[in-house]
Every structure is written in C-alpha cells, then in structure tokens.
Design a protein around this motif. Structure first.
Motif, PDB file in Angstrom:
ATOM      1  N   SER A  44     -15.253   2.721  20.111  1.00  0.00           N
ATOM      2  CA  SER A  44     -13.964   2.293  20.548  1.00  0.00           C
ATOM      3  C   SER A  44     -13.107   3.560  20.472  1.00  0.00           C
ATOM      4  O   SER A  44     -11.989   3.589  20.093  1.00  0.00           O
ATOM      5  N   ALA A  45     -13.677   4.718  20.786  1.00  0.00           N
ATOM      6  CA  ALA A  45     -13.043   5.714  20.628  1.00  0.00           C
ATOM      7  C   ALA A  45     -11.789   5.979  21.593  1.00  0.00           C
ATOM      8  O   ALA A  45     -10.771   6.562  21.182  1.00  0.00           O
ATOM      9  N   GLU A  46     -11.728   5.384  22.529  1.00  0.00           N
ATOM     10  CA  GLU A  46     -10.573   5.477  23.421  1.00  0.00           C
ATOM     11  C   GLU A  46      -9.171   4.554  23.061  1.00  0.00           C
ATOM     12  O   GLU A  46      -8.216   5.022  23.247  1.00  0.00           O
ATOM     13  N   THR A  47      -9.663   3.687  21.976  1.00  0.00           N
ATOM     14  CA  THR A  47      -8.395   2.866  21.540  1.00  0.00           C
ATOM     15  C   THR A  47      -8.101   3.035  20.227  1.00  0.00           C
ATOM     16  O   THR A  47      -7.380   2.223  19.543  1.00  0.00           O
ATOM     17  N   SER A  48      -9.087   3.774  19.428  1.00  0.00           N
ATOM     18  CA  SER A  48      -8.867   4.117  17.866  1.00  0.00           C
ATOM     19  C   SER A  48      -8.639   5.581  17.597  1.00  0.00           C
ATOM     20  O   SER A  48      -9.152   6.420  18.336  1.00  0.00           O
ATOM     21  N   THR A  49      -7.995   5.551  16.482  1.00  0.00           N
ATOM     22  CA  THR A  49      -7.376   7.028  16.040  1.00  0.00           C
ATOM     23  C   THR A  49      -8.278   7.430  14.930  1.00  0.00           C
ATOM     24  O   THR A  49      -8.869   6.581  14.225  1.00  0.00           O
ATOM     25  N   PRO A  50      -8.733   8.799  15.118  1.00  0.00           N
ATOM     26  CA  PRO A  50      -9.902   9.222  13.815  1.00  0.00           C
ATOM     27  C   PRO A  50      -8.966   8.978  12.728  1.00  0.00           C
ATOM     28  O   PRO A  50      -7.852   9.042  12.667  1.00  0.00           O
ATOM     29  N   VAL A  51      -9.727   8.324  11.591  1.00  0.00           N
ATOM     30  CA  VAL A  51      -9.185   7.962  10.596  1.00  0.00           C
ATOM     31  C   VAL A  51      -8.430   8.919   9.673  1.00  0.00           C
ATOM     32  O   VAL A  51      -7.429   8.540   9.059  1.00  0.00           O
ATOM     33  N   LEU A  52      -9.097  10.057   9.471  1.00  0.00           N
ATOM     34  CA  LEU A  52      -8.286  11.269   8.813  1.00  0.00           C
ATOM     35  C   LEU A  52      -6.967  11.439   9.348  1.00  0.00           C
ATOM     36  O   LEU A  52      -5.867  11.582   8.975  1.00  0.00           O
ATOM     37  N   GLN A  53      -7.046  11.500  10.788  1.00  0.00           N
ATOM     38  CA  GLN A  53      -5.712  12.040  11.596  1.00  0.00           C
ATOM     39  C   GLN A  53      -4.627  10.910  11.379  1.00  0.00           C
ATOM     40  O   GLN A  53      -3.535  11.152  10.954  1.00  0.00           O
ATOM     41  N   LEU A  54      -5.072   9.506  11.243  1.00  0.00           N
ATOM     42  CA  LEU A  54      -4.207   8.560  11.047  1.00  0.00           C
ATOM     43  C   LEU A  54      -3.479   8.662   9.543  1.00  0.00           C
ATOM     44  O   LEU A  54      -2.514   8.433   9.362  1.00  0.00           O
ATOM     45  N   LEU A  55      -4.711   8.786   8.574  1.00  0.00           N
ATOM     46  CA  LEU A  55      -4.251   8.832   7.129  1.00  0.00           C
ATOM     47  C   LEU A  55      -3.064   9.969   6.706  1.00  0.00           C
ATOM     48  O   LEU A  55      -2.074   9.849   6.172  1.00  0.00           O
ATOM     49  N   GLN A  56      -3.112  11.010   7.614  1.00  0.00           N
ATOM     50  CA  GLN A  56      -2.458  12.350   7.520  1.00  0.00           C
ATOM     51  C   GLN A  56      -0.987  12.114   8.222  1.00  0.00           C
ATOM     52  O   GLN A  56      -0.045  12.250   7.522  1.00  0.00           O
ATOM     53  N   SER A  57      -1.056  11.406   9.377  1.00  0.00           N
ATOM     54  CA  SER A  57       0.176  10.942   9.873  1.00  0.00           C
ATOM     55  C   SER A  57       0.934  10.106   8.947  1.00  0.00           C
ATOM     56  O   SER A  57       2.041  10.169   8.905  1.00  0.00           O
ATOM     57  N   LEU A  58       0.153   8.887   8.451  1.00  0.00           N
ATOM     58  CA  LEU A  58       1.080   7.997   7.679  1.00  0.00           C
ATOM     59  C   LEU A  58       1.819   8.527   6.485  1.00  0.00           C
ATOM     60  O   LEU A  58       2.742   8.250   5.952  1.00  0.00           O
ATOM     61  N   ARG A  59       0.865   9.644   6.031  1.00  0.00           N
ATOM     62  CA  ARG A  59       1.171  10.160   4.582  1.00  0.00           C
ATOM     63  C   ARG A  59       2.553  11.079   4.949  1.00  0.00           C
ATOM     64  O   ARG A  59       3.495  11.292   4.322  1.00  0.00           O
ATOM     65  N   ILE A  60       2.529  11.794   5.927  1.00  0.00           N
ATOM     66  CA  ILE A  60       3.886  12.701   6.272  1.00  0.00           C
ATOM     67  C   ILE A  60       4.851  11.707   6.804  1.00  0.00           C
ATOM     68  O   ILE A  60       6.038  11.962   6.309  1.00  0.00           O
ATOM     69  N   GLN A  61       4.738  10.689   7.508  1.00  0.00           N
ATOM     70  CA  GLN A  61       5.858   9.594   7.694  1.00  0.00           C
ATOM     71  C   GLN A  61       6.275   8.954   6.639  1.00  0.00           C
ATOM     72  O   GLN A  61       7.532   8.868   6.449  1.00  0.00           O
ATOM     73  N   THR A  62       5.512   8.350   5.787  1.00  0.00           N
ATOM     74  CA  THR A  62       6.034   7.455   4.410  1.00  0.00           C
ATOM     75  C   THR A  62       6.083   8.161   3.230  1.00  0.00           C
ATOM     76  O   THR A  62       6.495   7.646   2.325  1.00  0.00           O
ATOM     77  N   GLY A  63       5.390   9.402   3.007  1.00  0.00           N
ATOM     78  CA  GLY A  63       5.250  10.143   1.762  1.00  0.00           C
ATOM     79  C   GLY A  63       4.428   9.518   0.642  1.00  0.00           C
ATOM     80  O   GLY A  63       4.268  10.374  -0.318  1.00  0.00           O
TER      81      GLY A  63
END
Length: 121
Positions: A44-63
């Motif tokens: 489901s590459a077209e509808t899913s975000t690579p896991v590390l990319q999402l985790l890094q984004s969440l860490r930046i957004q939420t701390g």
C-alpha cells in the motif's frame, strides 16, 4: 480470537475486529490519551507513509511519541479492511497507515520491524 483475562474462572475478553479497534482508537484512545495508532500495511505504498518518516514527523509535532502498532494477519488485510483503513487514515489525527518497506513480512517479523523503527529515533 478471544483473549483470556487472566483469572481462573475462564472469563474471556470480547473479540475485537480491526474496525472495532480503529473506531475505539479514533474516538477515545487518541483524543483522551494523545496516542497514535500506526497500522502496518503491505502493498500500500501509495496510501501509507514510511514508518520512520511518520515517527519523525510526530516527534517534531508533539515533542514526544506515544504510539501503538497494529500488525495484520498472515496474508494481509482483507479488501474491506484495507478500504476502511484508508478512510480512517485520511480523516483521523490519531490513526495512521504506515509502510514497513517493500517486502511482504510475516506477522512476527512485521511486529519486530515496527518496534525497531521506534527504537531508531
């Protein structure tokens, strides 16, 4: 599948479908506890975000990171489950579809890859 509650009388917790779990998370767990559910999906590459990319984004957004992973059964999710997951991942702030890479993994391996990705941050 039913899960044993741990007492000697044999009480069992009710079975939860993927839909029940995702609805609960979207309506209660995410909002109340600020926890994110990462649904690990294959093919489901077209509808899913690579896991590390999402985790890094969440860490930046939420701390901080408060996540749980949902790993599918052997053979992958059913078509109806995939469609339901797409719907929730598009509209929820706490439910996310993630990719663990281009390989099809056994359920046990997928769980280990997911946990390892968290440890890489």
């Amino acid at each position: 599948r039913r899960q044993h509650q741990g007492n000697d009388e044999g009480d069992f917790a009710p079975e939860w479908s993927a839909l029940n779990l995702i609805q609960h998370w979207d309506q209660i767990e995410g909002i109340k506890n600020d926890r994110h559910l990462l649904i690990c999906r294959e093919r489901s590459a077209e509808t899913s975000t690579p896991v590390l990319q999402l985790l890094q984004s969440l860490r930046i957004q939420t701390g901080m990171l408060r996540v749980a992973y949902l790993v599918g059964p052997e053979g992958g999710w059913s078509q109806s489950e995939e469609e339901m997951m797409d719907k929730y991942c598009r509209r929820s702030n706490f439910v996310h579809c993630v990719s663990l890479g281009g390989l099809v993994l056994r359920a046990e391996t997928a769980a280990m890859v997911a946990l390892t990705s968290f440890g890489l941050l």
